[in-house]
Write an enzyme that holds these catalytic residues in place. Structure first.
Site, PDB file in Angstrom:
ATOM      1  N   ASP A 298       6.396  -8.738   1.503  1.00 56.63           N
ATOM      2  CA  ASP A 298       6.387 -10.198   1.374  1.00 56.63           C
ATOM      3  C   ASP A 298       7.277 -10.877   2.412  1.00 56.63           C
ATOM      4  OD1 ASP A 298       5.505 -12.554   0.066  1.00 56.63           O
ATOM      5  OD2 ASP A 298       7.371 -12.674  -1.050  1.00 56.63           O
TER       6      ASP A 298
ATOM      7  N   SER B 147       3.332 -18.823  -2.350  1.00 53.22           N
ATOM      8  CA  SER B 147       2.349 -17.747  -2.322  1.00 53.22           C
ATOM      9  C   SER B 147       1.405 -17.898  -3.513  1.00 53.22           C
ATOM     10  CB  SER B 147       3.043 -16.389  -2.383  1.00 53.22           C
ATOM     11  OG  SER B 147       3.886 -16.205  -1.271  1.00 53.22           O
TER      12      SER B 147
ATOM     13  N   GLN C 120      -2.224 -11.773   2.060  1.00 48.91           N
ATOM     14  CA  GLN C 120      -1.631 -12.801   1.213  1.00 48.91           C
ATOM     15  C   GLN C 120      -2.179 -14.174   1.592  1.00 48.91           C
ATOM     16  OE1 GLN C 120       2.694 -14.454   1.443  1.00 48.91           O
ATOM     17  NE2 GLN C 120       2.779 -12.807  -0.062  1.00 48.91           N
TER      18      GLN C 120
END
Length: 337
Positions: A251, A272, A322
């Site tokens: 991440d 996110s 993502q």
């Protein structure tokens, strides 16, 4: 990363926003191709961040080691802890090969996170677990993880690893910050902010391949590369744990790749939405791996980013993807960074 507003301060905060979004950590200062932490210096990711407390069968509690300046939980922490909880419910001969997560609420750093595991399916080759990360009685993340019994196959291929300088030949993030601190026209508030970053303890080390492009000082394609590893010793033999650490690392800086072609804008708000990851080969997350990030699309205040984690020997260790919300505002014309 977890939902949170980005600060609205002056020019030096543009650098701080970007540097802090990488969550970079201090280098150990002993660079050689085989340099590593001593075994008695255990990674805080093992001893604290990913060390869950079992409350009941398939119910765990996780605590926080590091909280971003946004005062929202770091999404990588929630993903990594959810995978730890899922892995505790499967046998030792099963290894994580994929996970799919949705961030549904912002995480509160003031309270622990509960992880509730549902044993969705136990198959002969594949096993699936569903995990809810819960705070204040409501889910903040929903994760599904799949585990596989390792099976040989004649079908094996991968893209080639990008050719980049080795980590021993690159500056640490701390050295990059020191360069900015040496600027004669840096304001006192900027110096205070950068020095605060230097004092921040985070469990990941980062070395950008191209600092100017990494920190958006030059416009370019939505792609960046950096070397990363867990701080501290983890050791060999526990692939489940290394996958959980890699999920934490994945991440870092990923969603920010979307902003690279737009140096005239900075993030006003980021969140996110979802995160997916696939594990391809064995690796050690406490050794340098190259993180290659790119963004194939952005629009409608959303952006898509993809990442690939490479071992130093050229083997593709993991891939991830993502999507997130990015709302931006113009960078002030008098910004000096």
């Amino acid at each position: 990363m977890a939902e949170g507003k980005v600060s609205k301060s002056d020019s030096f905060n543009r650098l701080i926003d970007i540097i802090e979004s990488q969550n970079s950590a201090e280098d150990d200062g002993s660079e050689s191709s085989g340099a590593r932490y001593p075994q008695d210096l255990r990674s805080v990711l093992v001893t604290s961040v990913l060390n869950l407390e079992q409350l009941d069968i398939d119910l765990y509690r996780g605590t926080h080691h590091w909280v971003p300046r946004t005062q929202r939980l770091f999404g990588g922490q929630i993903i990594g802890q959810a995978l730890v909880a899922a892995a505790k419910s499967v046998s030792d001969d099963l290894y994580a090969h994929s996970l799919h997560c949705y961030f549904v609420r912002a995480g509160d750093p003031k309270v622990p996170v509960l992880y509730q595991v549902d044993r969705t399916r136990d198959g002969r080759s594949f096993t699936v677990r569903s995990v809810k990360a819960i705070q204040h009685g409501q889910p903040i993340l929903i994760c599904q993880a799949s585990f596989q019994l390792l099976q040989p196959s004649p079908l094996q291929h991968q893209f080639p690893m990008p050719v980049v300088p080795q980590p021993e030949d690159l500056p640490t993030v701390e050295e990059i910050i020191q360069r900015y601190l040496s600027k004669p026209d840096l304001t006192e508030s900027a110096k205070q902010g950068l020095n605060k970053l230097l004092a921040t303890e985070v469990p990941i080390e980062v070395k950008p391949v191209s600092p100017a492009q990494f920190y958006r000082h030059v416009s370019g394609e939505p792609r960046r590369l950096f070397w990363a590893r867990a701080r501290g010793h983890i050791g060999e033999g526990n692939m489940k744990l290394h996958c959980c650490v890699a999920a934490y690392v994945s991440d870092f800086a990923l969603l920010g790749t979307v902003l690279l072609p737009y140096p005239k804008y900075k993030a006003r708000f980021t969140a996110s939405l979802d995160h997916a990851m696939w594990f391809h080969s064995t690796f050690r997350s406490d050794e340098w791996m190259l993180y290659e990030c790119d963004s194939p699309w952005a629009g409608s205040s959303r952006g898509l980013a993809q990442g690939r984690l490479w071992r130093r020997d050229g083997v593709l260790a993991a891939s991830c993807s993502q999507e997130g919300v990015l709302r931006v505002k113009p960078v002030p014309e008098n910004s000096k960074l």
